[in-house]
Design a protein around this motif. Structure first.
Motif, PDB file in Angstrom:
ATOM      1  N   GLY A 347       0.729  -1.176  -0.093  1.00 40.88           N
ATOM      2  CA  GLY A 347       0.114   0.095   0.048  1.00 40.88           C
ATOM      3  C   GLY A 347       0.833   1.116   0.036  1.00 40.88           C
ATOM      4  N   CYS A 348       0.131   2.334  -0.017  1.00 43.05           N
ATOM      5  CA  CYS A 348       0.899   3.804   0.068  1.00 43.05           C
ATOM      6  C   CYS A 348       1.231   3.973   1.491  1.00 43.05           C
ATOM      7  CB  CYS A 348       0.128   4.694  -0.451  1.00 43.05           C
ATOM      8  SG  CYS A 348      -0.414   4.573  -2.412  1.00 43.05           S
ATOM      9  N   PHE A 349       0.323   3.940   2.467  1.00 42.20           N
ATOM     10  CA  PHE A 349       0.710   4.146   3.705  1.00 42.20           C
ATOM     11  C   PHE A 349       1.161   5.656   3.945  1.00 42.20           C
ATOM     12  CE2 PHE A 349       1.251  -0.435   3.257  1.00 42.20           C
ATOM     13  CZ  PHE A 349       0.310  -0.924   4.042  1.00 42.20           C
ATOM     14  N   ASP A 350       0.400   6.494   3.232  1.00 42.64           N
ATOM     15  CA  ASP A 350       0.866   7.994   3.188  1.00 42.64           C
ATOM     16  C   ASP A 350       0.882   8.741   4.426  1.00 42.64           C
ATOM     17  OD1 ASP A 350       1.941  10.317   2.232  1.00 42.64           O
ATOM     18  OD2 ASP A 350       0.394  10.580   0.901  1.00 42.64           O
ATOM     19  N   ILE A 351      -0.260   8.747   5.231  1.00 43.62           N
ATOM     20  CA  ILE A 351      -0.436   8.837   6.583  1.00 43.62           C
ATOM     21  C   ILE A 351      -0.775   7.810   7.325  1.00 43.62           C
ATOM     22  CG2 ILE A 351      -1.707  10.512   8.141  1.00 43.62           C
ATOM     23  CD1 ILE A 351      -2.093  12.395   5.864  1.00 43.62           C
ATOM     24  N   LEU A 352      -0.073   7.026   8.354  1.00 43.61           N
ATOM     25  CA  LEU A 352      -0.395   5.923   9.074  1.00 43.61           C
ATOM     26  C   LEU A 352      -1.431   6.504   9.976  1.00 43.61           C
ATOM     27  CD1 LEU A 352       0.665   3.077   8.998  1.00 43.61           C
ATOM     28  CD2 LEU A 352       2.144   3.808  11.111  1.00 43.61           C
ATOM     29  N   HIS A 353      -2.540   5.488   9.891  1.00 43.73           N
ATOM     30  CA  HIS A 353      -3.899   5.830  10.931  1.00 43.73           C
ATOM     31  C   HIS A 353      -4.365   4.392  11.511  1.00 43.73           C
ATOM     32  CE1 HIS A 353      -6.349   4.163   7.567  1.00 43.73           C
ATOM     33  NE2 HIS A 353      -5.774   5.054   6.702  1.00 43.73           N
ATOM     34  N   PRO A 354      -5.074   4.531  12.352  1.00 41.39           N
ATOM     35  CA  PRO A 354      -5.497   3.344  12.883  1.00 41.39           C
ATOM     36  C   PRO A 354      -6.053   2.222  11.836  1.00 41.39           C
ATOM     37  CG  PRO A 354      -6.404   5.142  14.230  1.00 41.39           C
ATOM     38  CD  PRO A 354      -5.784   5.808  12.843  1.00 41.39           C
ATOM     39  N   GLY A 355      -6.706   2.800  10.857  1.00 40.21           N
ATOM     40  CA  GLY A 355      -7.117   1.576   9.840  1.00 40.21           C
ATOM     41  C   GLY A 355      -6.034   0.667   9.393  1.00 40.21           C
ATOM     42  N   HIS A 356      -4.745   1.516   9.027  1.00 41.57           N
ATOM     43  CA  HIS A 356      -3.673   0.705   8.718  1.00 41.57           C
ATOM     44  C   HIS A 356      -3.309  -0.337   9.688  1.00 41.57           C
ATOM     45  CE1 HIS A 356      -2.740   3.972   5.976  1.00 41.57           C
ATOM     46  NE2 HIS A 356      -3.414   3.480   5.355  1.00 41.57           N
ATOM     47  N   ALA A 357      -3.201   0.000  10.934  1.00 45.56           N
ATOM     48  CA  ALA A 357      -2.498  -0.526  12.104  1.00 45.56           C
ATOM     49  C   ALA A 357      -3.626  -1.955  12.349  1.00 45.56           C
ATOM     50  CB  ALA A 357      -2.524   0.275  13.350  1.00 45.56           C
ATOM     51  N   GLY A 358      -4.918  -1.593  11.937  1.00 43.99           N
ATOM     52  CA  GLY A 358      -5.521  -2.683  12.425  1.00 43.99           C
ATOM     53  C   GLY A 358      -5.637  -3.647  11.214  1.00 43.99           C
ATOM     54  N   TYR A 359      -5.400  -3.374   9.991  1.00 39.02           N
ATOM     55  CA  TYR A 359      -5.450  -4.550   9.114  1.00 39.02           C
ATOM     56  C   TYR A 359      -4.249  -5.080   8.894  1.00 39.02           C
ATOM     57  CZ  TYR A 359      -2.779  -3.579   4.442  1.00 39.02           C
ATOM     58  OH  TYR A 359      -2.101  -3.298   3.399  1.00 39.02           O
ATOM     59  N   LEU A 360      -2.903  -4.160   9.220  1.00 39.62           N
ATOM     60  CA  LEU A 360      -1.657  -4.907   9.567  1.00 39.62           C
ATOM     61  C   LEU A 360      -1.764  -6.174  10.626  1.00 39.62           C
ATOM     62  CD1 LEU A 360       0.639  -2.019   9.037  1.00 39.62           C
ATOM     63  CD2 LEU A 360       0.131  -3.675   7.396  1.00 39.62           C
ATOM     64  N   GLU A 361      -2.149  -5.713  11.550  1.00 38.63           N
ATOM     65  CA  GLU A 361      -2.244  -6.821  12.689  1.00 38.63           C
ATOM     66  C   GLU A 361      -3.207  -7.968  12.283  1.00 38.63           C
ATOM     67  OE1 GLU A 361      -4.017  -5.046  16.085  1.00 38.63           O
ATOM     68  OE2 GLU A 361      -2.264  -3.643  16.498  1.00 38.63           O
ATOM     69  N   GLN A 362      -4.163  -7.843  11.633  1.00 36.24           N
ATOM     70  CA  GLN A 362      -5.132  -9.133  10.990  1.00 36.24           C
ATOM     71  C   GLN A 362      -4.247  -9.727  10.122  1.00 36.24           C
ATOM     72  OE1 GLN A 362      -8.912  -8.534   9.433  1.00 36.24           O
ATOM     73  NE2 GLN A 362      -8.850  -6.404  10.064  1.00 36.24           N
ATOM     74  N   ALA A 363      -3.262  -8.987   9.084  1.00 40.26           N
ATOM     75  CA  ALA A 363      -2.287  -9.737   8.138  1.00 40.26           C
ATOM     76  C   ALA A 363      -1.400 -10.527   8.927  1.00 40.26           C
ATOM     77  CB  ALA A 363      -1.729  -8.742   7.066  1.00 40.26           C
ATOM     78  N   ARG A 364      -0.813  -9.910   9.969  1.00 43.83           N
ATOM     79  CA  ARG A 364       0.140 -10.830  10.707  1.00 43.83           C
ATOM     80  C   ARG A 364      -0.262 -11.973  11.235  1.00 43.83           C
ATOM     81  NH1 ARG A 364       3.844 -13.069  12.945  1.00 43.83           N
ATOM     82  NH2 ARG A 364       5.776 -12.279  13.956  1.00 43.83           N
ATOM     83  N   GLU A 365      -1.657 -11.760  11.898  1.00 41.28           N
ATOM     84  CA  GLU A 365      -2.171 -13.277  12.274  1.00 41.28           C
ATOM     85  C   GLU A 365      -2.193 -14.337  11.394  1.00 41.28           C
ATOM     86  OE1 GLU A 365      -5.749 -11.641  14.027  1.00 41.28           O
ATOM     87  OE2 GLU A 365      -4.773 -10.536  15.828  1.00 41.28           O
ATOM     88  N   LEU A 366      -2.077 -13.977  10.015  1.00 42.94           N
ATOM     89  CA  LEU A 366      -2.385 -14.900   9.043  1.00 42.94           C
ATOM     90  C   LEU A 366      -1.095 -16.094   8.924  1.00 42.94           C
ATOM     91  CD1 LEU A 366      -4.109 -12.972   6.091  1.00 42.94           C
ATOM     92  CD2 LEU A 366      -5.307 -14.598   7.755  1.00 42.94           C
ATOM     93  N   GLY A 367      -0.065 -15.540   9.429  1.00 44.62           N
ATOM     94  CA  GLY A 367       1.340 -16.422   9.412  1.00 44.62           C
ATOM     95  C   GLY A 367       2.074 -16.092  10.425  1.00 44.62           C
ATOM     96  N   ASP A 368       3.372 -16.265  10.250  1.00 48.44           N
ATOM     97  CA  ASP A 368       4.458 -16.081  11.132  1.00 48.44           C
ATOM     98  C   ASP A 368       5.284 -14.675  10.880  1.00 48.44           C
ATOM     99  OD1 ASP A 368       4.264 -18.690  12.481  1.00 48.44           O
ATOM    100  OD2 ASP A 368       4.790 -19.152  10.378  1.00 48.44           O
TER     101      ASP A 368
END
Length: 476
Positions: A347-368
């Motif tokens: 993604g662009c992640f131009d201004i990092l916000h809670p939405g980004h943080a939330g979905y990155l945490e979800q993504a991390r839970e899919l693997g190691d």
């Protein structure tokens, strides 16, 4: 001390010494013999492992370095098993066969992970056989960057002085894993690696650090040694060199399960590192890390390149963060060698916000492990128009790398991450937002090589565009 992964693929090491075969008979015990008060073991599995100098060579091969093994064996089935195992591990064997004696074999009878009995098949090899071994080994010195003498007092290294002298003449450093109380046999060696018990058996008890250093310096002077490395178990290692302050390295292992073979690992990493061009202090530090890995394993074990590289990264605090493509490929190779599943998102992640943080945490839970690929500045300008990005790519990547859910961050200048997906081949491609799978760039590529595509939760209340619009509205 800054450490880096040596180019083991450029290293060539010769191992000379006492070659052994460790043989294990595994089986269950359910009754006592009617003939004598001993358990009856029904042998169900036979396992052969290279031992002695052969295990040292195996350790070097596991690091990816070139290695030749020179030793004495009998003309028997045990020798054939050794040669076959070493060849499978990419070890070049130059073994001298002796008609009158058996290959040294340690046979252990095991049941429920307990050793019930050990039987040794061995006879000390003659000085004449040892002399033949020295002559054969001298012929191999021209193509190696280090020589290891692995001495178990079985006769192969009855008189190593000639081989040490030949190596020094050829400019090859000689590392010795010594045996016995007569270190004069190793006069002129580059480095001896006794453990504390072996060291004190020669110089006498050491009441403190000062006495250990003093006696070590005298030992080096007496036998013309370039360096001395004393391995001290839970107290780490001490490197001594004439005219140079001692270097003490603490033990790195958090948990110790088995010290079997730790000495083999130490001298293997040392020699391979020196042959790859590392300085002695760095080589010792790498060997110390290697020992910390192997003592956390059960039984005689070797360490691999990915294991050592990961330990180096952890030591330097660089196992996470912003990486180049080449660095990320190496990191993913290590992750897969450890059985870890890799998740990729972008993604662009131009201004990092809670939405980004939330979905990155979800993504991390899919693997190691989670890789985040970030659009470069030119890429965002093409996609989002003039005035974007708000923050330059270096700042965006630095901020993402600080998130606990993110392992590695990489940038790309294309409009899509298709090239990265093709090169990295993550196990899972994750995308956050209002997408169908078929709208995710690269989904066909990922599923084509057997990966999965996951679309994650959309956080409706957050977007960079809406944040920018609110800022502009307030400033009107």
């Amino acid at each position: 001390m800054k450490l880096s992964m040596p180019r083991f693929d450029h290293a060539q090491v010769l191992v000379v010494g006492d070659v052994m075969l460790d043989r294990y008979w595994h089986g269950g015990t359910s009754r006592i013999s009617p003939e004598a008060p001993v358990p009856v073991v029904k042998v169900e599995q036979v396992e052969d492992r290279p031992g002695g100098a052969a295990n040292v060579a195996l350790n070097i091969a596991a690091l990816g370095a070139g290695v030749s093994l020179s030793g004495l064996v009998g003309r028997d089935e045990a020798a054939d098993a050794l040669v076959e195992t070493m060849a499978a591990a990419n070890v070049h064997s130059e073994l001298h066969s002796v008609d009158t004696q058996p290959t040294i074999t340690k046979l252990r009878v095991m049941s429920r992970h307990q050793q019930l009995l050990r039987m040794d098949f061995e006879e000390t090899f003659s000085p004449e056989d040892a002399q033949v071994l020295v002559q054969k080994s001298q012929q191999l010195l021209g193509s190696v960057g280090a020589l290891i003498l692995s001495d178990y007092a079985k006769g192969a290294l009855a008189d190593p002085v000639l081989l040490i002298a030949a190596a020094k003449k050829a400019g090859v450093p000689v590392l010795v894993d010594p045996k016995g109380a007569d270190f004069s046999r190793y006069r002129g060696a580059t480095l001896l690696t006794p453990n504390l018990h072996e060291f004190e058996a020669v110089v006498g008890p050491c009441a403190n650090e000062k006495e250990l250093v003093s006696k070590g310096e005298q030992l080096m002077a007496d036998y013309d040694l370039t360096a001395l490395l004393i391995t001290r178990g839970e107290h780490g290692m001490t490197l001594l060199r004439p005219g140079v302050p001692e270097l003490h390295l603490p033990a790195r292992a958090r948990e110790v399960f088995d010290v079997t073979g730790a000495g083999d690992t130490v001298i293997s990493v040392l020699a391979a590192s020196l042959a790859a061009g590392e300085a002695l202090p760095q080589a010792v530090a790498l060997a110390n890390l290697g020992a910390s890995i192997v003592v956390a394993k059960l039984g005689t074990a070797v360490i691999s390149t990915p294991e050592l590289r990961r330990a180096i990264q952890a030591e330097q605090g660089s196992e996470r963060g912003v990486l180049s493509l080449e660095q990320l490929q190496v990191a993913l190779e290590d992750a897969r060698a450890h059985g870890e599943r890799v998740v990729f998102t972008n993604g662009c992640f131009d201004i990092l916000h809670p939405g980004h943080a939330g979905y990155l945490e979800q993504a991390r839970e899919l693997g190691d492990r989670l890789v985040v690929a970030v659009n470069g500045d030119d890429s965002i300008s093409r996609l989002k128009g003039p005035g974007r990005p708000i923050n330059p790519v270096d700042s965006r990547m630095a901020l993402l790398s600080k998130l606990e859910s993110v392992d590695w961050v990489i940038s790309f200048d294309d409009d899509t991450p298709a090239h990265l997906l093709e090169v990295l081949k993550p196990d899972i491609l994750a995308k956050g937002g209002d997408y169908n799978k078929e709208n995710v760039v690269g989904w066909e590529l990922v599923e084509g090589y057997g990966g999965k595509v996951e679309v994650l939760t959309l956080f409706d209340s957050f977007s960079t565009t809406s944040i920018v619009e609110k800022v502009l509205e307030k400033n009107r």
